[in-house]
Design a protein around this motif. Structure first.
Motif, PDB file in Angstrom:
ATOM      1  N   MET A   1     -20.140  38.207  13.624  1.00  0.00           N
ATOM      2  CA  MET A   1     -18.957  38.974  13.273  1.00  0.00           C
ATOM      3  C   MET A   1     -18.512  38.563  11.874  1.00  0.00           C
ATOM      4  O   MET A   1     -18.330  37.380  11.585  1.00  0.00           O
ATOM      5  N   SER A   2     -18.330  39.548  10.996  1.00  0.00           N
ATOM      6  CA  SER A   2     -17.932  39.245   9.624  1.00  0.00           C
ATOM      7  C   SER A   2     -16.439  39.006   9.537  1.00  0.00           C
ATOM      8  O   SER A   2     -15.650  39.528  10.305  1.00  0.00           O
ATOM      9  N   THR A   3     -16.046  38.162   8.604  1.00  0.00           N
ATOM     10  CA  THR A   3     -14.631  37.888   8.349  1.00  0.00           C
ATOM     11  C   THR A   3     -14.355  38.116   6.888  1.00  0.00           C
ATOM     12  O   THR A   3     -15.238  37.958   6.037  1.00  0.00           O
ATOM     13  N   ASN A   4     -13.096  38.497   6.595  1.00  0.00           N
ATOM     14  CA  ASN A   4     -12.708  38.710   5.209  1.00  0.00           C
ATOM     15  C   ASN A   4     -12.409  37.374   4.551  1.00  0.00           C
ATOM     16  O   ASN A   4     -11.565  36.618   5.022  1.00  0.00           O
ATOM     17  N   MET A   5     -13.104  37.080   3.478  1.00  0.00           N
ATOM     18  CA  MET A   5     -12.879  35.833   2.763  1.00  0.00           C
ATOM     19  C   MET A   5     -11.638  35.956   1.880  1.00  0.00           C
ATOM     20  O   MET A   5     -11.435  36.985   1.225  1.00  0.00           O
ATOM     21  N   VAL A   6     -10.817  34.935   1.885  1.00  0.00           N
ATOM     22  CA  VAL A   6      -9.612  34.901   1.052  1.00  0.00           C
ATOM     23  C   VAL A   6      -9.701  33.679   0.151  1.00  0.00           C
ATOM     24  O   VAL A   6      -9.820  32.547   0.635  1.00  0.00           O
ATOM     25  N   LYS A   7      -9.656  33.896  -1.149  1.00  0.00           N
ATOM     26  CA  LYS A   7      -9.702  32.778  -2.085  1.00  0.00           C
ATOM     27  C   LYS A   7      -8.331  32.120  -2.121  1.00  0.00           C
ATOM     28  O   LYS A   7      -7.310  32.789  -2.281  1.00  0.00           O
ATOM     29  N   LEU A   8      -8.314  30.806  -1.977  1.00  0.00           N
ATOM     30  CA  LEU A   8      -7.063  30.062  -1.998  1.00  0.00           C
ATOM     31  C   LEU A   8      -6.830  29.520  -3.406  1.00  0.00           C
ATOM     32  O   LEU A   8      -7.619  28.729  -3.914  1.00  0.00           O
ATOM     33  N   TYR A   9      -5.745  29.966  -4.031  1.00  0.00           N
ATOM     34  CA  TYR A   9      -5.422  29.531  -5.387  1.00  0.00           C
ATOM     35  C   TYR A   9      -4.454  28.356  -5.361  1.00  0.00           C
ATOM     36  O   TYR A   9      -3.659  28.194  -4.432  1.00  0.00           O
ATOM     37  N   GLN A  10      -4.514  27.552  -6.409  1.00  0.00           N
ATOM     38  CA  GLN A  10      -3.625  26.411  -6.590  1.00  0.00           C
ATOM     39  C   GLN A  10      -2.830  26.602  -7.881  1.00  0.00           C
ATOM     40  O   GLN A  10      -3.283  27.300  -8.797  1.00  0.00           O
ATOM     41  N   PRO A  11      -1.648  25.994  -7.987  1.00  0.00           N
ATOM     42  CA  PRO A  11      -0.900  26.071  -9.246  1.00  0.00           C
ATOM     43  C   PRO A  11      -1.750  25.559 -10.406  1.00  0.00           C
ATOM     44  O   PRO A  11      -2.411  24.520 -10.295  1.00  0.00           O
ATOM     45  N   GLY A  12      -1.766  26.309 -11.486  1.00  0.00           N
ATOM     46  CA  GLY A  12      -2.559  25.929 -12.648  1.00  0.00           C
ATOM     47  C   GLY A  12      -3.925  26.584 -12.704  1.00  0.00           C
ATOM     48  O   GLY A  12      -4.589  26.548 -13.754  1.00  0.00           O
ATOM     49  N   ASP A  13      -4.376  27.181 -11.584  1.00  0.00           N
ATOM     50  CA  ASP A  13      -5.660  27.886 -11.596  1.00  0.00           C
ATOM     51  C   ASP A  13      -5.602  29.057 -12.579  1.00  0.00           C
ATOM     52  O   ASP A  13      -4.545  29.662 -12.794  1.00  0.00           O
ATOM     53  N   LYS A  14      -6.759  29.376 -13.143  1.00  0.00           N
ATOM     54  CA  LYS A  14      -6.860  30.482 -14.090  1.00  0.00           C
ATOM     55  C   LYS A  14      -7.576  31.671 -13.439  1.00  0.00           C
ATOM     56  O   LYS A  14      -8.410  31.516 -12.550  1.00  0.00           O
ATOM     57  N   SER A  15      -7.236  32.847 -13.932  1.00  0.00           N
ATOM     58  CA  SER A  15      -7.901  34.062 -13.477  1.00  0.00           C
ATOM     59  C   SER A  15      -7.772  35.114 -14.572  1.00  0.00           C
ATOM     60  O   SER A  15      -7.184  34.843 -15.633  1.00  0.00           O
ATOM     61  N   ARG A  16      -8.330  36.278 -14.317  1.00  0.00           N
ATOM     62  CA  ARG A  16      -8.194  37.377 -15.258  1.00  0.00           C
ATOM     63  C   ARG A  16      -7.749  38.620 -14.503  1.00  0.00           C
ATOM     64  O   ARG A  16      -8.182  38.866 -13.372  1.00  0.00           O
ATOM     65  N   ALA A  17      -6.866  39.382 -15.121  1.00  0.00           N
ATOM     66  CA  ALA A  17      -6.351  40.588 -14.487  1.00  0.00           C
ATOM     67  C   ALA A  17      -5.799  41.517 -15.556  1.00  0.00           C
ATOM     68  O   ALA A  17      -5.558  41.095 -16.701  1.00  0.00           O
ATOM     69  N   VAL A  18      -5.627  42.771 -15.196  1.00  0.00           N
ATOM     70  CA  VAL A  18      -5.011  43.729 -16.116  1.00  0.00           C
ATOM     71  C   VAL A  18      -3.499  43.574 -16.031  1.00  0.00           C
ATOM     72  O   VAL A  18      -2.904  43.754 -14.967  1.00  0.00           O
ATOM     73  N   CYS A  19      -2.891  43.224 -17.141  1.00  0.00           N
ATOM     74  CA  CYS A  19      -1.437  43.052 -17.191  1.00  0.00           C
ATOM     75  C   CYS A  19      -0.793  44.420 -17.434  1.00  0.00           C
ATOM     76  O   CYS A  19      -1.068  45.062 -18.452  1.00  0.00           O
ATOM     77  N   PRO A  20       0.092  44.880 -16.525  1.00  0.00           N
ATOM     78  CA  PRO A  20       0.736  46.182 -16.732  1.00  0.00           C
ATOM     79  C   PRO A  20       1.709  46.173 -17.908  1.00  0.00           C
ATOM     80  O   PRO A  20       2.041  47.233 -18.444  1.00  0.00           O
ATOM     81  N   HIS A  21       2.143  44.980 -18.308  1.00  0.00           N
ATOM     82  CA  HIS A  21       3.091  44.882 -19.425  1.00  0.00           C
ATOM     83  C   HIS A  21       2.360  44.902 -20.771  1.00  0.00           C
ATOM     84  O   HIS A  21       2.800  45.568 -21.716  1.00  0.00           O
ATOM     85  N   CYS A  22       1.234  44.188 -20.817  1.00  0.00           N
ATOM     86  CA  CYS A  22       0.438  44.157 -22.053  1.00  0.00           C
ATOM     87  C   CYS A  22      -0.554  45.320 -22.124  1.00  0.00           C
ATOM     88  O   CYS A  22      -1.121  45.592 -23.193  1.00  0.00           O
ATOM     89  N   ALA A  23      -0.776  45.960 -20.980  1.00  0.00           N
ATOM     90  CA  ALA A  23      -1.702  47.097 -20.880  1.00  0.00           C
ATOM     91  C   ALA A  23      -3.107  46.729 -21.323  1.00  0.00           C
ATOM     92  O   ALA A  23      -3.786  47.484 -22.032  1.00  0.00           O
TER      93      ALA A  23
END
Length: 216
Positions: free
Chosen positions: A1-23
């Motif tokens: 049976m498959s399970t959905n993996m959830v990445k656990l983030y910690q304070p200070g971790d880095k990531s990349r995303a589209v910022c709606p404010h900076c567009a």
């Protein structure tokens, strides 16, 4: 049976995303921030979020933070306040005392919530509610005329409702065309009928169990 993996983030971790404010695509740093609800009805404090490294605005909320936000939204309090004649408030409090002599005025909310749930379960009662309340209020007015010359004070009933309960209140108000004051008086009518009568209905046992939990 498959399970959905959830990445656990910690304070200070880095990531990349589209910022709606900076567009644009930006680098983010996970940090704790206060997150306002979308509808402006409140704020959930100190939730881990992805913050844009360029504009310092919240870009995203990780999956691990969503239960806390959902809980905060569910428990955000909404005030319900009504003003009704003192003898009617005394009916409510006498019913609470009959259910549990240890009950305080806090049990008014339990009675309100109980009948709100009961009306939702038993649609027949809800269909009759508007006419029943109108008839009961006419009877109360007749009693008031019998004691003409005595000033009857009003009492304020106030307590907090969760957004879910408040939504249910509005649904019943829409269904019955009763405002909040008359809805509360409908609860008082029911407590007089089912709890203070010579032969109280089976609801008193249910309410005694609720009182045992509330007063634990």
């Amino acid at each position: 049976m498959s399970t959905n993996m959830v990445k656990l983030y910690q304070p200070g971790d880095k990531s990349r995303a589209v910022c709606p404010h900076c567009a644009k695509l930006v680098t983010t740093t996970f940090n704790y921030r206060d997150v306002p609800f979308d509808d402006g009805s409140g704020t959930v404090r100190d939730i881990l979020t992805a913050v844009c490294d360029e504009c310092a605005q919240i870009v995203a909320v990780p999956a691990q933070s969503t239960p806390a936000i959902r809980h905060a939204r569910e428990v955000a309090d909404i005030s319900l306040e009504v003003s009704i004649p003192a003898p009617e408030v005394e009916i409510l409090d006498a019913a609470a005392y009959r259910i549990d002599p240890r009950a305080t005025t806090r049990f008014r909310k339990s009675l309100f919530a109980y009948y709100l749930s009961k009306w939702q379960r038993e649609t027949g009662e809800l269909d009759r509610l508007q006419e029943d309340v109108r008839t009961w209020l006419t009877q109360r007015q007749a009693l008031s005329k019998q004691i003409a010359g005595i000033k009857i004070p009003k009492r304020r009933i106030s307590f907090k409702l969760s957004p879910v309960t408040n939504q249910n209140v509005r649904k019943i108000m829409d269904r019955t065309n009763l405002d909040k004051t008359k809805l509360m008086r409908g609860v008082i009518m029911m407590t007089e009928r089912e709890i203070l009568s010579d032969k109280p209905g089976p609801v008193i046992r249910e309410l005694q169990e609720i009182a045992a939990i509330v007063n634990a």
